[in-house]
Design a protein around this motif. Sequence first.
Motif, PDB file in Angstrom:
ATOM      1  N   THR A   5       0.856  -1.007  -0.086  1.00 53.17           N
ATOM      2  CA  THR A   5      -0.018   0.024  -0.089  1.00 53.17           C
ATOM      3  C   THR A   5       0.849   1.330   0.008  1.00 53.17           C
ATOM      4  N   THR A   6       0.294   2.332  -0.415  1.00 53.98           N
ATOM      5  CA  THR A   6       0.877   3.588  -0.442  1.00 53.98           C
ATOM      6  C   THR A   6       0.848   4.399   0.805  1.00 53.98           C
ATOM      7  N   ALA A   7       1.466   5.350   1.203  1.00 55.57           N
ATOM      8  CA  ALA A   7       1.078   6.223   2.335  1.00 55.57           C
ATOM      9  C   ALA A   7      -0.107   6.909   2.203  1.00 55.57           C
ATOM     10  N   GLN A   8      -0.466   7.360   1.081  1.00 53.58           N
ATOM     11  CA  GLN A   8      -1.778   7.879   0.776  1.00 53.58           C
ATOM     12  C   GLN A   8      -2.860   7.071   1.149  1.00 53.58           C
ATOM     13  N   ARG A  10      -3.138   4.417   3.065  1.00 49.71           N
ATOM     14  CA  ARG A  10      -2.921   4.068   4.549  1.00 49.71           C
ATOM     15  C   ARG A  10      -3.484   5.314   5.164  1.00 49.71           C
ATOM     16  N   ASN A  11      -3.531   6.627   4.741  1.00 53.12           N
ATOM     17  CA  ASN A  11      -3.880   7.640   5.400  1.00 53.12           C
ATOM     18  C   ASN A  11      -5.387   7.694   5.194  1.00 53.12           C
ATOM     19  N   LEU A  12      -5.795   7.228   3.939  1.00 51.21           N
ATOM     20  CA  LEU A  12      -7.380   7.578   3.646  1.00 51.21           C
ATOM     21  C   LEU A  12      -7.987   6.394   4.309  1.00 51.21           C
ATOM     22  N   VAL A  14      -7.464   4.863   7.406  1.00 45.18           N
ATOM     23  CA  VAL A  14      -7.764   5.199   8.790  1.00 45.18           C
ATOM     24  C   VAL A  14      -8.848   6.117   8.921  1.00 45.18           C
ATOM     25  N   ASN A  15      -9.347   6.883   7.830  1.00 41.29           N
ATOM     26  CA  ASN A  15     -10.815   7.466   7.771  1.00 41.29           C
ATOM     27  C   ASN A  15     -11.782   7.000   7.378  1.00 41.29           C
ATOM     28  N   GLN A  21     -13.683  -0.656   6.554  1.00 39.36           N
ATOM     29  CA  GLN A  21     -12.253  -1.223   6.762  1.00 39.36           C
ATOM     30  C   GLN A  21     -12.490  -2.648   6.698  1.00 39.36           C
TER      31      GLN A  21
END
Length: 62
Positions: A5-8, A10-12, A14-15, A21
């Motif tokens: 996965t990309t950092a983007q 993972r950030n999306l 969690v929201n 999820q």
Amino acid sequence: MKSRTTAQFRNLFVNLPQQVQQQAREAYQQFKQDPWHPSLRFKQVHPRAFDLIAKSRLKISG
């Protein structure tokens, strides 16, 4: 087949609502067990990147 996965992503992720999820986690587990399972579908979005689309219409990009 490798996956990451990309950092983007993972950030999306969690929201997202907890239910979404959980659906994503279940789809990923299915992918790890059998990447060619009929409930999974792939769409090439870049020469080395694919979207994973689960039967429940959950789209996982990475």
